[in-house]
Design a protein around this motif. Structure first.
Motif, PDB file in Angstrom:
ATOM      1  N   LEU A 107       5.735  25.646  12.152  1.00 47.60           N
ATOM      2  CA  LEU A 107       5.939  26.556  11.021  1.00 47.60           C
ATOM      3  C   LEU A 107       7.002  26.026  10.062  1.00 47.60           C
ATOM      4  O   LEU A 107       6.850  26.103   8.847  1.00 47.60           O
ATOM      5  N   GLN A 108       8.076  25.482  10.619  1.00 52.73           N
ATOM      6  CA  GLN A 108       9.141  24.938   9.773  1.00 52.73           C
ATOM      7  C   GLN A 108       8.649  23.741   8.965  1.00 52.73           C
ATOM      8  O   GLN A 108       8.998  23.594   7.795  1.00 52.73           O
ATOM      9  N   ARG A 109       7.824  22.881   9.576  1.00 51.40           N
ATOM     10  CA  ARG A 109       7.268  21.740   8.836  1.00 51.40           C
ATOM     11  C   ARG A 109       6.341  22.206   7.725  1.00 51.40           C
ATOM     12  O   ARG A 109       6.347  21.673   6.626  1.00 51.40           O
ATOM     13  N   GLN A 110       5.528  23.243   8.005  1.00 52.69           N
ATOM     14  CA  GLN A 110       4.612  23.758   6.994  1.00 52.69           C
ATOM     15  C   GLN A 110       5.367  24.350   5.815  1.00 52.69           C
ATOM     16  O   GLN A 110       4.999  24.181   4.669  1.00 52.69           O
ATOM     17  N   GLN A 111       6.460  25.047   6.107  1.00 55.98           N
ATOM     18  CA  GLN A 111       7.264  25.642   5.025  1.00 55.98           C
ATOM     19  C   GLN A 111       7.949  24.562   4.215  1.00 55.98           C
ATOM     20  O   GLN A 111       8.137  24.693   3.026  1.00 55.98           O
ATOM     21  N   GLY A 112       8.319  23.468   4.857  1.00 56.54           N
ATOM     22  CA  GLY A 112       8.958  22.355   4.163  1.00 56.54           C
ATOM     23  C   GLY A 112       7.994  21.637   3.244  1.00 56.54           C
ATOM     24  O   GLY A 112       8.396  21.089   2.224  1.00 56.54           O
ATOM     25  N   GLU A 113       6.702  21.633   3.580  1.00 57.46           N
ATOM     26  CA  GLU A 113       5.690  20.963   2.752  1.00 57.46           C
ATOM     27  C   GLU A 113       5.339  21.806   1.525  1.00 57.46           C
ATOM     28  O   GLU A 113       4.928  21.272   0.517  1.00 57.46           O
ATOM     29  N   ASP A 114       5.466  23.121   1.637  1.00 60.78           N
ATOM     30  CA  ASP A 114       5.098  24.011   0.517  1.00 60.78           C
ATOM     31  C   ASP A 114       6.048  23.960  -0.593  1.00 60.78           C
ATOM     32  O   ASP A 114       6.898  23.542  -0.998  1.00 60.78           O
TER      33      ASP A 114
END
Length: 129
Positions: free
Chosen positions: A122-129
């Motif tokens: 989830l943290q990686r996905q938020q960082g990509e957005d």
């Protein structure tokens, strides 16, 4: 007893474990004698108001008796009388701390390996957005 140094009286009244700690608090400006900062060697007088920090609380006490020797806790409590305002403030602040701690919810346990991986994803996905 005629005169007692402030650091000795604070130690004898059991506000500090050692005279060195009392001295450090006085020199650091934490202890106030009759509303002003004091020196370690200040002579304590009967009826003086002293503000002393104790953990989260600040005690405001009136000197009732003088002593330069450390005795048991019941005898030490006879050296001072806490002001009613100080008692009310300490109980009010303790209640506020208790309520603030109740509002804080600790997780029931640490996340396991699978949950940690999901959190990282989830943290990686938020960082990509």
């Amino acid at each position: 007893m005629e005169t007692v140094r402030l650091d000795k009286w604070l130690w004898a009244a059991r506000f500090f474990k050692t005279r060195a700690l009392a001295k450090k608090a006085i020199e650091g400006g934490k202890v106030h004698y009759n509303g002003a900062r004091a020196k370690t060697s200040k002579a304590v007088e009967m009826g003086a108001l002293i503000k002393v920090p104790q953990g989260w609380d600040v005690w405001e006490v009136e000197v009732v008796a003088l002593a330069d020797q450390r005795r048991g806790a019941p005898e030490a409590r006879e050296l001072y009388r806490e002001t009613p305002e100080s008692q009310a403030r300490r109980t009010r602040e303790a209640e506020q701390r208790r309520l603030a701690n109740q509002a804080f919810q600790q997780p029931p346990r640490r996340p396991d390996k699978k949950q940690r991986r999901e959190l990282q994803r989830l943290q990686r996905q938020q960082g990509e957005d």
